[in-house]
Design a protein around this motif. Structure first.
Motif, short mmCIF file in Angstrom:
data_model
loop_
_atom_site.label_atom_id
_atom_site.label_comp_id
_atom_site.label_asym_id
_atom_site.label_seq_id
_atom_site.Cartn_x
_atom_site.Cartn_y
_atom_site.Cartn_z
N LEU A 160 0.86 -1.22 -0.14
CA LEU A 160 -0.20 -0.15 -0.19
C LEU A 160 0.93 1.25 -0.15
N THR A 161 1.95 1.36 0.66
CA THR A 161 2.86 2.34 0.67
C THR A 161 3.38 2.57 -0.53
N ALA A 162 3.83 1.39 -1.26
CA ALA A 162 4.54 1.71 -2.68
C ALA A 162 3.43 2.15 -3.64
N LEU A 163 2.36 2.04 -3.34
CA LEU A 163 1.17 2.51 -4.11
C LEU A 163 1.05 4.11 -4.03
N GLY A 164 1.80 4.69 -3.00
CA GLY A 164 1.57 6.03 -2.43
C GLY A 164 0.58 6.55 -1.54
N VAL A 165 0.05 5.24 -0.91
CA VAL A 165 -0.80 5.54 0.21
C VAL A 165 0.10 5.51 1.67
N ALA A 166 -0.21 6.66 2.67
CA ALA A 166 0.33 6.69 3.74
C ALA A 166 -0.27 5.47 4.69
N THR A 167 0.61 4.73 4.99
CA THR A 167 0.09 3.57 5.64
C THR A 167 0.62 3.47 7.00
N THR A 168 -0.29 2.95 7.74
CA THR A 168 0.25 2.54 9.28
C THR A 168 -0.05 1.18 9.61
N VAL A 169 0.80 0.62 10.10
CA VAL A 169 0.56 -0.83 10.58
C VAL A 169 0.37 -1.01 12.08
N VAL A 170 -0.70 -1.47 12.81
CA VAL A 170 -0.91 -1.48 13.92
C VAL A 170 -0.53 -3.00 14.60
N VAL A 171 0.35 -3.16 15.46
CA VAL A 171 0.77 -4.45 15.79
C VAL A 171 0.46 -4.59 17.07
N PRO A 172 -0.06 -5.54 17.76
CA PRO A 172 -0.49 -5.77 19.44
C PRO A 172 0.92 -6.14 19.93
N GLU A 173 1.79 -6.99 19.24
CA GLU A 173 2.92 -7.30 19.87
C GLU A 173 3.96 -6.28 19.97
N SER A 174 5.18 -6.53 20.63
CA SER A 174 5.94 -5.51 20.74
C SER A 174 6.91 -5.07 19.20
N VAL A 175 6.69 -6.28 18.56
CA VAL A 175 7.43 -5.99 17.14
C VAL A 175 6.48 -7.13 16.24
N PRO A 176 6.67 -6.59 14.95
CA PRO A 176 5.77 -7.23 13.73
C PRO A 176 6.46 -9.03 13.88
N LEU A 177 5.54 -9.94 13.41
CA LEU A 177 5.92 -11.25 13.30
C LEU A 177 6.63 -11.74 14.66
N GLN A 178 6.49 -11.21 15.90
CA GLN A 178 6.99 -11.68 16.86
C GLN A 178 6.74 -13.10 17.15
N ARG A 179 5.63 -13.63 17.10
CA ARG A 179 5.15 -15.06 17.69
C ARG A 179 5.84 -16.03 16.68
N ARG A 180 5.96 -15.43 15.36
CA ARG A 180 6.56 -16.56 14.31
C ARG A 180 8.07 -16.45 14.60
N PHE A 181 8.66 -15.33 14.55
CA PHE A 181 10.03 -15.49 14.30
C PHE A 181 11.04 -14.78 15.47
N GLY A 182 10.17 -14.28 16.41
CA GLY A 182 11.24 -13.88 17.56
C GLY A 182 11.34 -12.30 17.59
N VAL A 183 11.80 -11.67 18.70
CA VAL A 183 11.87 -10.58 19.12
C VAL A 183 12.88 -9.75 17.96
N ASP A 184 14.06 -10.47 17.88
CA ASP A 184 15.37 -10.03 17.06
C ASP A 184 14.83 -9.98 15.68
N VAL A 185 14.10 -10.74 15.22
CA VAL A 185 13.76 -10.77 13.75
C VAL A 185 12.92 -9.60 13.71
N GLY A 186 11.80 -9.46 14.51
CA GLY A 186 10.80 -8.96 14.43
C GLY A 186 11.19 -7.12 14.36
N LYS A 187 12.40 -7.10 15.11
CA LYS A 187 12.86 -5.80 15.15
C LYS A 187 13.43 -5.29 13.81
#
Length: 367
Positions: A160-187
């Motif tokens: 969406l950002t690449a299309l020129g839309v100002a985009t915000t992603v809201v993540v309930p965890e401390s980082v994206p993809l935390q449950r799948r890959f862990g905090v270090d990767v999420g950062k």
């Protein structure tokens, strides 16, 4: 009354792969696919990648002519209401009866709805129709909010950002993809998103969706002409439960041959928890290539051919300028060893001293 034969419920990768495989072994037995989706069977991974960010790619798994030439009866926009395992027939919402000798249950998953005030305004991204609606909405939008920091949420936000839309992603965890890959990767994923122009808001949730904004748990609001609910999916096991198939953890239990607990009924794809001979245990696999492989095993087993599921599950996703490729069991891990290298990094996940997953992250060729 139609003639009995092979029947697949679901036109995703598992159902199509199963039908195609069975047809290849039995050219004269009737083969049917019943699908609630009205669209010709299509590839789903590009919906949050190439298709969303402007690509006009061919998503069709096969042309309509291909199904006709191979004698596969493709019935689209048909909702199955009930499986009668004693009579070995499927009953649709319209009251049609389809008898079967072999049945593959592959209905996939349903998007988890956003249960907050105004949540109905948020768009899902699960089907081709969803992707078309989101793409059209983005064409006229100045701002967007993506709710959820999983794979689809991260991919869609960067597109969406690449299309020129100002985009915000809201993540309930401390980082994206935390449950799948862990905090270090999420950062690092958060940095990938930020580099792509996405605003990343973590450790909070959306509490309401308005017509032009969303409200966060803090009380703050974020402009949103478009809202995408990337809040996960739930395996669609309603037919399986109704038919009395054995289930566990909200999925249909199948062996390494994709057999369910009911004779002549198989299952493949998102709905399964399947025994994987390489892992030596039941495994949940929720991605495209796994569904294709399981569908092939189900089709071969139904056709009376030897087949087992022994592939290591895996998937690839694209976030900003990076491609992430994962192979592994997707379960828990004790340690994660991250190694930097030019243009990316890699991670090895271990449990009990054994490797249970690997992640390879590289700059995309186009970057």
């Amino acid at each position: 009354m139609v003639a009995p034969g092979f029947l697949a419920i679901g036109s995703g990768p598992a159902g199509v792969s199963a039908a195609e495989t069975f047809r290849g072994r039995h050219p004269h037995i009737p083969v049917r696919i019943l699908s609630a989706d009205p669209a010709l069977p299509y590839a789903k991974p590009p919906l949050s990648k190439e298709f969303l960010d402007g690509g006009h790619i061919d998503l069709d798994l096969h042309s309509a002519g291909w199904f006709r030439r191979h004698g596969i009866d493709l019935l689209l926009g048909v909702t199955v209401e009930h499986i009668d395992v004693d009579a070995q027939e499927v009953i649709t919402r319209g009251g049609a009866h389809y008898p079967y000798w072999h049945l593959v249950l592959a209905p996939g998953s349903c998007a988890v709805p956003l249960t907050v005030p105004g949540g109905h305004r948020a768009q899902p991204l699960r089907t081709f129709g969803d992707a078309v609606a989101l793409k059209m909405a983005a064409r006229y939008a100045a701002s967007a909010v993506v709710i959820g920091g999983g794979l689809v949420g991260c991919e869609a936000a960067s597109c969406l950002t690449a299309l020129g839309v100002a985009t915000t992603v809201v993540v309930p965890e401390s980082v994206p993809l935390q449950r799948r890959f862990g905090v270090d990767v999420g950062k690092r994923v958060a940095e990938m998103l930020a580099d792509a122009g996405v605003t990343v808001v973590t450790s909070t949730t959306v509490t309401a969706v308005g017509e032009t904004e969303v409200t966060l748990a803090s009380g703050a609001t974020v402009d949103a002409d478009v809202v995408l609910a990337a809040t996960g999916v739930r395996p669609d096991i309603r037919l399986a439960d109704d038919a009395g198939l054995a289930t566990r953890q909200g999925r249909v239990v199948v062996d390494e041959h994709m057999r369910t607990s009911v004779r002549n009924v198989y299952a493949a794809g998102d709905v399964t928890i399947a025994h994987n001979v390489a892992a030596g245990r039941p495994v949940v696999a929720e991605h495209w290539r796994d569904a294709v492989q399981q569908g092939r095993v189900a089709g071969l087993t139904a056709a009376g051919q030897p087949a087992i599921w022994g592939k290591v599950p895996g998937f690839t996703c694209r976030i900003g300028a990076f491609t992430l490729s994962y192979r592994g069991w997707g379960a828990g891990y004790d340690t994660a060893t991250l190694t930097d290298r030019a243009g990316g990094f890699s991670v090895v996940y271990r449990a009990g001293g054994r490797v249970v997953g690997t992640l390879d992250v590289r700059s995309s060729p186009a970057s």
